[in-house]
Design a protein around this motif. Structure first.
Motif, PDB file in Angstrom:
ATOM      1  N   UNK A 250       0.824  -1.210   0.000  1.00  0.00           N
ATOM      2  CA  UNK A 250       0.000   0.000   0.000  1.00  0.00           C
ATOM      3  C   UNK A 250       0.854   1.255   0.000  1.00  0.00           C
ATOM      4  N   UNK A 251       2.016   1.176   0.632  1.00  0.00           N
ATOM      5  CA  UNK A 251       2.919   2.331   0.682  1.00  0.00           C
ATOM      6  C   UNK A 251       3.639   2.556  -0.637  1.00  0.00           C
ATOM      7  N   UNK A 252       3.557   1.581  -1.536  1.00  0.00           N
ATOM      8  CA  UNK A 252       4.242   1.697  -2.813  1.00  0.00           C
ATOM      9  C   UNK A 252       5.640   1.111  -2.810  1.00  0.00           C
ATOM     10  N   UNK A 253       5.966   0.339  -1.761  1.00  0.00           N
ATOM     11  CA  UNK A 253       7.279  -0.292  -1.678  1.00  0.00           C
ATOM     12  C   UNK A 253       7.328  -1.496  -2.620  1.00  0.00           C
ATOM     13  N   UNK A 254       8.480  -1.674  -3.254  1.00  0.00           N
ATOM     14  CA  UNK A 254       8.622  -2.714  -4.269  1.00  0.00           C
ATOM     15  C   UNK A 254       9.543  -3.854  -3.850  1.00  0.00           C
ATOM     16  N   UNK A 255      10.279  -3.662  -2.755  1.00  0.00           N
ATOM     17  CA  UNK A 255      11.127  -4.745  -2.253  1.00  0.00           C
ATOM     18  C   UNK A 255      11.212  -4.648  -0.741  1.00  0.00           C
ATOM     19  N   UNK A 256      11.709  -5.712  -0.113  1.00  0.00           N
ATOM     20  CA  UNK A 256      11.714  -5.815   1.348  1.00  0.00           C
ATOM     21  C   UNK A 256      12.994  -6.499   1.797  1.00  0.00           C
ATOM     22  N   UNK A 257      13.595  -6.005   2.892  1.00  0.00           N
ATOM     23  CA  UNK A 257      14.806  -6.612   3.471  1.00  0.00           C
ATOM     24  C   UNK A 257      14.548  -6.876   4.947  1.00  0.00           C
ATOM     25  N   UNK A 258      14.718  -8.125   5.359  1.00  0.00           N
ATOM     26  CA  UNK A 258      14.426  -8.552   6.731  1.00  0.00           C
ATOM     27  C   UNK A 258      15.700  -9.000   7.441  1.00  0.00           C
ATOM     28  N   UNK A 259      15.831  -8.654   8.729  1.00  0.00           N
ATOM     29  CA  UNK A 259      17.024  -9.003   9.513  1.00  0.00           C
ATOM     30  C   UNK A 259      17.031 -10.484   9.900  1.00  0.00           C
ATOM     31  N   UNK A 260      17.723 -11.282   9.107  1.00  0.00           N
ATOM     32  CA  UNK A 260      17.831 -12.711   9.412  1.00  0.00           C
ATOM     33  C   UNK A 260      18.696 -12.951  10.647  1.00  0.00           C
ATOM     34  N   UNK A 261      19.742 -12.136  10.814  1.00  0.00           N
ATOM     35  CA  UNK A 261      20.570 -12.191  12.023  1.00  0.00           C
ATOM     36  C   UNK A 261      21.208 -10.838  12.244  1.00  0.00           C
ATOM     37  N   UNK A 262      20.868 -10.218  13.374  1.00  0.00           N
ATOM     38  CA  UNK A 262      21.456  -8.916  13.714  1.00  0.00           C
ATOM     39  C   UNK A 262      22.658  -9.147  14.628  1.00  0.00           C
ATOM     40  N   UNK A 263      23.219  -8.077  15.164  1.00  0.00           N
ATOM     41  CA  UNK A 263      24.451  -8.193  15.967  1.00  0.00           C
ATOM     42  C   UNK A 263      24.260  -9.079  17.197  1.00  0.00           C
ATOM     43  N   UNK A 264      23.037  -9.168  17.714  1.00  0.00           N
ATOM     44  CA  UNK A 264      22.791 -10.006  18.889  1.00  0.00           C
ATOM     45  C   UNK A 264      23.034 -11.488  18.602  1.00  0.00           C
ATOM     46  N   UNK A 265      23.026 -11.875  17.343  1.00  0.00           N
ATOM     47  CA  UNK A 265      23.388 -13.242  16.973  1.00  0.00           C
ATOM     48  C   UNK A 265      22.261 -14.249  16.916  1.00  0.00           C
ATOM     49  N   UNK A 266      21.058 -13.883  17.357  1.00  0.00           N
ATOM     50  CA  UNK A 266      19.947 -14.835  17.308  1.00  0.00           C
ATOM     51  C   UNK A 266      19.530 -15.058  15.860  1.00  0.00           C
ATOM     52  N   UNK A 267      19.647 -16.294  15.391  1.00  0.00           N
ATOM     53  CA  UNK A 267      19.230 -16.623  14.026  1.00  0.00           C
ATOM     54  C   UNK A 267      17.706 -16.661  13.973  1.00  0.00           C
ATOM     55  N   UNK A 268      17.135 -15.933  13.032  1.00  0.00           N
ATOM     56  CA  UNK A 268      15.682 -15.880  12.915  1.00  0.00           C
ATOM     57  C   UNK A 268      15.139 -16.990  12.022  1.00  0.00           C
TER      58      UNK A 268
END
Length: 450
Positions: A101-119
């Motif tokens: 709805x916002x008009x965004x065409x791609x998406x990036x999700x944090x699979x693993x941030x500095x904390x190290x927890x694998x999502x």
């Protein structure tokens, strides 16, 4: 047949190339800032994406840097924060619907941030908690594991259904991995053997991500422990490591798009990524700026009353597009997985504007003119110059730059196609504007040339 070398022709060719590169070709106009590789054309055309920072730090609500800024030990962080992270209300369909709805065409999700927890349900054995008995992942360490859900796959599928390109984020440093300890803002390696083993295991996790989710973008971060060469245990990441990581990602998927933070400052990767800032001028290669809505990446309770207004975010997007850049706008869901009210409001507001003016963003290149207008910004697509009018002109008269060597065909309001009267004379196009400003954030006037 052998012919003589034509120095005059060669000289003229070099002069034309110089003019195109320096923006001097055609009085007052600029050439496109850079060439776009084939695998990146969709990305460069799409312009606008969603960043999602989400991890066990979202449960704590103090931002994604809390472990480091508050001096929380590995054991305490794991037991009191990560072990209580249960995003049971995470709704990939809802998040992606707001992105669309916002008009965004791609998406990036944090699979693993500095904390190290694998999502995701990683199988790489060294990524454990401090006991060494449990894999430090969303599925195997948190209460959420009992659901047997995979939120990355849920997002991937939702993006696929919505026609949105999918990407993942991965941090090179890891505050909770046994190989490293927090050292200042970053990490220190325990030994050279630990460094070697960690890099190998990091690549194993990246292979899991590519094999399982087939991302089109891999967005790296956490490369600050870098130096050009001769690593130390504190400065343990080098330019060569970055080059090697980039080539490794390409070996896993040849057309994947990788950012410069495989090891920044050396011109590596496929695009540059300034953070919460916009360069003064277009860069010489593809670039993307990432921006927060409220000065927080991961969910931060204290920032929930500090959202920027929609007008500011729209004008930010336009500023980036006017300089041939991409705009990656972040949301930070709460610990239970729900979107914040502030992020929903901004996404709706941007979407309302994009519904009317998206053609002036998607598939455009930056301003063709060397000087910024006082009233707003320019973008360009083929034979149309889009005048983004942020400051409404007095006396209903807008003076725009004329595209050199071209003849104006028509001038109209982009939102409804209504033609506007104009006078194209010399180097200017003088446009008769409506009495009232149609859009407070940015009204777009299209100047079409023959």
């Amino acid at each position: 047949m052998k012919t003589g070398f034509n120095w005059k022709r060669k000289l003229l060719s070099l002069l034309l190339l110089f003019c195109l590169l320096t923006g001097l070709a055609g009085s007052g106009t600029m050439a496109h800032a850079y060439n776009v590789p084939d695998n990146m054309k969709w990305w460069a055309d799409d312009k606008f994406g969603m960043f999602i920072h989400f991890g066990s730090y979202s449960y704590y609500g103090h931002g994604e840097w809390a472990m480091q800024t508050e001096g929380i030990s590995k054991e305490t962080y794991q037991k009191t924060i990560s072990a209580k992270f249960d995003p049971e209300k995470f709704d990939a369909q809802e998040i992606v619907s707001y992105a669309k709805k916002a008009g965004m065409k791609y998406l990036v999700f944090t699979a693993k941030h500095h904390e190290g927890l694998a999502m995701w349900d990683t199988k790489v054995a060294s990524f454990t908690d401090t006991t060494g008995q449990k894999i430090y992942s969303l599925q195997q360490y948190t209460p959420f594991g009992k659901t047997n859900r995979d939120i990355i796959m849920e997002l991937k599928n939702a993006c696929q259904q919505a026609g949105i390109h999918f990407g993942l984020y991965y941090s090179i440093i890891d505050w909770n991995h046994s190989s490293q300890t927090v050292e200042g803002d970053f990490t220190k390696m325990a030994s050279w053997e630990a460094r070697t083993a960690y890099i190998a295991d990091m690549k194993a996790q990246l292979k899991e991500l590519v094999d399982t989710y087939d991302p089109e973008i891999m967005w790296f971060d956490g490369d600050w422990t870098y130096k050009k060469d001769n690593p130390t245990l504190k400065k343990w990441w080098t330019k060569q490591d970055g080059q090697d990581l980039y080539q490794y990602m390409k070996s896993l998927k040849s057309d994947i798009i990788v950012n410069e933070r495989v090891c920044r400052s050396f011109g590596l990767g496929d695009f540059e990524c300034p953070e919460q800032s916009i360069p003064e001028k277009a860069l010489s290669r593809p670039w993307e700026t990432c921006q927060t809505m409220n000065n927080a990446w991961g969910y931060k309770k204290d920032c929930e009353k500090s959202y920027y207004n929609v007008r500011y975010m729209i004008q930010d997007l336009v500023e980036v597009a006017s300089k041939d850049g991409n705009y990656l706008l972040n949301i930070g869901p709460k610990g239970d997985g729900t979107m914040t009210a502030g992020s929903k409001k901004i996404l709706k507001g941007i979407g309302n504007w994009m519904n009317r003016y998206g053609d002036s963003i998607y598939g455009t290149s930056g301003t063709p003119f060397a000087k910024k207008p006082s009233w707003g910004r320019y973008t360009r697509k083929d034979n149309v110059i889009y005048a983004h009018v942020m400051k409404w002109p007095k006396a209903q008269k807008l003076v725009t730059k004329k595209y050199a060597g071209k003849k104006v065909k028509k001038v109209y309001l982009l939102q409804n196609g209504k033609k506007l009267k104009y006078n194209a004379t010399g180097k200017k196009v003088i446009i008769k504007m409506p009495e009232k400003k149609p859009d407070k954030a940015d009204t777009v006037i299209a100047v079409q040339y023959q």
